[in-house]
Write an enzyme that holds these catalytic residues in place. Structure first.
Site, short mmCIF file in Angstrom:
data_model
loop_
_atom_site.label_atom_id
_atom_site.label_comp_id
_atom_site.label_asym_id
_atom_site.label_seq_id
_atom_site.Cartn_x
_atom_site.Cartn_y
_atom_site.Cartn_z
N PRO A 1 -3.16 -11.49 9.64
CA PRO A 1 -3.69 -11.43 11.19
C PRO A 1 -3.81 -9.97 11.44
O PRO A 1 -3.20 -9.14 10.79
CB PRO A 1 -2.50 -12.02 11.88
CG PRO A 1 -1.11 -11.94 11.05
CD PRO A 1 -1.94 -12.11 9.76
N LYS B 1 -11.56 -3.15 19.18
CA LYS B 1 -10.36 -3.68 19.46
C LYS B 1 -9.77 -3.13 20.97
O LYS B 1 -8.78 -3.75 21.38
CB LYS B 1 -9.25 -2.96 18.59
CG LYS B 1 -9.52 -3.44 16.93
CD LYS B 1 -8.44 -2.97 16.30
CE LYS B 1 -8.71 -3.27 14.55
NZ LYS B 1 -7.48 -3.48 13.69
N ILE C 1 -2.97 -7.17 13.99
CA ILE C 1 -1.93 -7.16 14.89
C ILE C 1 -2.25 -6.44 16.07
O ILE C 1 -2.40 -7.24 17.28
CB ILE C 1 -0.69 -6.54 14.08
CG1 ILE C 1 -0.05 -7.32 12.96
CG2 ILE C 1 0.23 -6.46 15.23
CD1 ILE C 1 0.84 -6.49 12.34
N ALA D 1 1.40 1.47 11.55
CA ALA D 1 1.41 0.74 10.43
C ALA D 1 0.41 0.63 9.65
O ALA D 1 -0.78 0.25 10.18
CB ALA D 1 2.07 -0.80 10.68
N ASN E 1 0.81 -1.16 0.12
CA ASN E 1 0.00 0.08 0.03
C ASN E 1 0.90 1.16 0.01
O ASN E 1 2.09 1.09 0.01
CB ASN E 1 -1.04 -0.01 1.43
CG ASN E 1 -0.21 -0.07 2.53
OD1 ASN E 1 0.60 0.75 2.79
ND2 ASN E 1 -0.44 -1.22 3.41
O1 PMT Z 1 2.90 6.22 6.27
P1 PMT Z 1 2.67 7.52 5.89
O2 PMT Z 1 2.78 7.80 4.04
O3 PMT Z 1 3.00 8.49 6.63
O4 PMT Z 1 0.81 7.51 6.14
C1 PMT Z 1 0.31 7.77 7.35
C2 PMT Z 1 -0.84 6.45 7.34
C3 PMT Z 1 -2.13 6.93 6.60
C4 PMT Z 1 -0.48 5.06 7.02
C5 PMT Z 1 -1.18 6.68 8.97
O5 PMT Z 1 -1.73 8.07 9.22
C6 PMT Z 1 -2.45 5.58 9.25
O6 PMT Z 1 -3.57 5.96 9.09
N1 PMT Z 1 -2.10 4.42 9.78
C7 PMT Z 1 -3.26 3.23 10.08
C8 PMT Z 1 -3.45 2.66 8.57
C9 PMT Z 1 -4.41 1.44 8.82
O7 PMT Z 1 -3.96 0.11 8.30
O8 PMT Z 1 -5.57 1.58 9.27
P2 PMT Z 1 -6.76 0.67 9.49
O9 PMT Z 1 -7.93 1.39 9.61
O10 PMT Z 1 -6.76 -0.35 8.30
O11 PMT Z 1 -6.24 0.03 10.88
C10 PMT Z 1 -6.76 0.17 11.90
C11 PMT Z 1 -5.66 0.15 13.00
O12 PMT Z 1 -5.25 -1.59 13.02
C12 PMT Z 1 -4.34 0.52 12.82
O13 PMT Z 1 -3.52 1.04 14.06
C13 PMT Z 1 -3.34 -0.62 11.92
O14 PMT Z 1 -2.01 -0.34 12.35
C14 PMT Z 1 -4.04 -1.82 12.77
N2 PMT Z 1 -4.17 -3.01 11.89
C15 PMT Z 1 -4.67 -3.13 10.68
C16 PMT Z 1 -4.79 -4.27 10.09
C17 PMT Z 1 -3.92 -5.22 10.44
N3 PMT Z 1 -3.85 -6.57 9.68
N4 PMT Z 1 -3.28 -5.12 11.46
C18 PMT Z 1 -3.41 -4.09 12.23
O15 PMT Z 1 -2.67 -4.05 13.45
#
Ligand code: PMT
Length: 340
Positions: free
Chosen positions: A226, A262, A228, A196, A131
């Site tokens: 998974p 979560k 995380i 991440a 991504n």
């Molecule tokens: O890296 P940059 O270019 O600076 O961009 C920053 C960002 C947009 C990546 C950052 O600001 C951000 O939004 N990070 C979270 C991205 C994300 O995966 O969001 P999500 O809504 O899909 O996930 C929610 C949470 O679960 C996040 O804390 C993520 O780290 C975590 N997660 C998600 C999927 C997964 N399989 N495992 C996880 O731990």
């Protein structure tokens, strides 16, 4: 008095404009350009001038560069007008400056674990599913924690960035590797911040050799990775667990659902369709959602500054956690975090 008041209004407005435009035609504005120290501005002016779009545009330009404002308070001006334009009182200014300076060591003794960047899920030795995460936000969070004296472990997916000074960086490629690294370091941490952008799916089959091009359509079967954060958050115990949410609409609604599902203490949500916010760029507009329902929208800020605003929230939550009865022994924490 009215003349003096008017002169002050004009001078403050001019100073803000000159700072915003980078003009250096007196000692103050020359110093502001030359210094690497944090800059705080405590303006005072007529309320109509303060709220004027020209003034506010300059304020926003400065905030986007990391300048902090000690906003004027409500009152009657020297010219007789009433509104938001009185300079903040001295104790408030001292408190803000002290808080800014205290940032340097307030997380001493605290171990902060941060994940950053994307994960790459291999298809074959040359192709992957990934991504657009650059790692900038996560690295800024790691740096902000380190600047406040925390011991920081950064678990990073593939990025082009150098790890911040003083931060232990563990590089991984895939979500499964990131999960393993997080599990190894979660036990020892006090705060986990999951920035991440973990790939939610990976190819079911990884080709050992480069798959040859052909004219036929190719269907890839993906299996879920998974979660995380979802795996470690239920074992949080005394730890503070902070998530991020990258949304493309209904951002607050979806982020609140993630916060609750979560079991997080705090989630920072960004709408990644918004210009200059989210993936790759140097700025972001975060909204902080707290477990107690509080919502704190932040302006569009450089990621470096947004990370510090997030760390302000982390410090505040640590104070609250440390003050709760029944919380496991936190005697290892610095005095500033032992009581609210
Ligand atoms: O890296 P940059 O270019 O600076 O961009 C920053 C960002 C947009 C990546 C950052 O600001 C951000 O939004 N990070 C979270 C991205 C994300 O995966 O969001 P999500 O809504 O899909 O996930 C929610 C949470 O679960 C996040 O804390 C993520 O780290 C975590 N997660 C998600 C999927 C997964 N399989 N495992 C996880 O731990």
């Amino acid at each position: 008095a009215c003349l003096v008041g008017s002169e002050m209004c004009i001078r403050d407005r001019h100073t803000i404009a000159r700072l915003a435009l980078g003009l250096a035609d007196d000692m103050l504005t020359t110093l502001a350009l030359a210094t690497r120290a944090p800059i705080l501005v405590a303006p005072a002016m007529n309320p109509a001038m303060w709220t004027h779009p020209a003034t506010q545009a300059h304020v926003q330009m400065l905030q986007a560069r990391g300048v902090e404002f000690i906003d004027p308070t409500y009152g009657v001006m020297a010219c007789g007008d009433e509104g938001w334009g009185k300079i903040a009182d001295t104790p408030t200014m001292i408190e803000v400056v002290e808080r800014r300076l205290k940032r340097t060591q307030e997380l001493a003794g605290i171990h902060v674990l941060v994940t950053a960047g994307p994960t790459y899920e291999p298809i074959d030795p040359v192709r992957f599913i990934g991504n657009r995460s650059s790692g900038k936000m996560g690295y800024a969070v790691a740096q902000a924690a380190a600047e406040r004296g925390a011991e920081v472990t950064l678990i990073s997916g593939p990025t082009a960035l150098d790890p911040p000074a003083g931060v232990k960086c563990i590089r991984v490629q895939t979500a499964e590797q990131m999960l393993q690294a997080v599990q190894e370091h979660f036990e020892a941490c006090d705060v986990f911040i999951s920035v991440a952008a973990v790939a939610d799916y990976r190819p079911e089959r990884v080709y050992p050799l480069k798959r040859k091009r052909s004219q036929r359509a190719w269907t890839l079967r993906l299996v879920p990775n998974p979660d995380i954060l979802g795996t470690v958050a239920p074992r949080k115990g005394h730890r503070l667990v902070v998530g991020f949410a990258a949304e493309t609409g209904k951002a607050i609604e979806y982020a609140r659902e993630k916060l609750q599902r979560k079991g997080l203490d705090l989630i920072a949500v960004n709408d990644v369709l918004e210009p200059q916010s989210g993936f790759e760029v140097d700025t972001t507009r975060l909204t902080l959602l707290y477990a107690d329902g509080r919502v704190e929208p932040l302006p569009l800020l450089p990621k470096r500054i947004a990370a510090h605003r997030l760390m302000d929230a982390v410090v505040e939550r640590l104070h609250i956690l440390a003050g709760k009865s029944g919380v496991p022994d936190r005697s290892h924490l610095p005095d500033s975090l032992k009581s609210p």
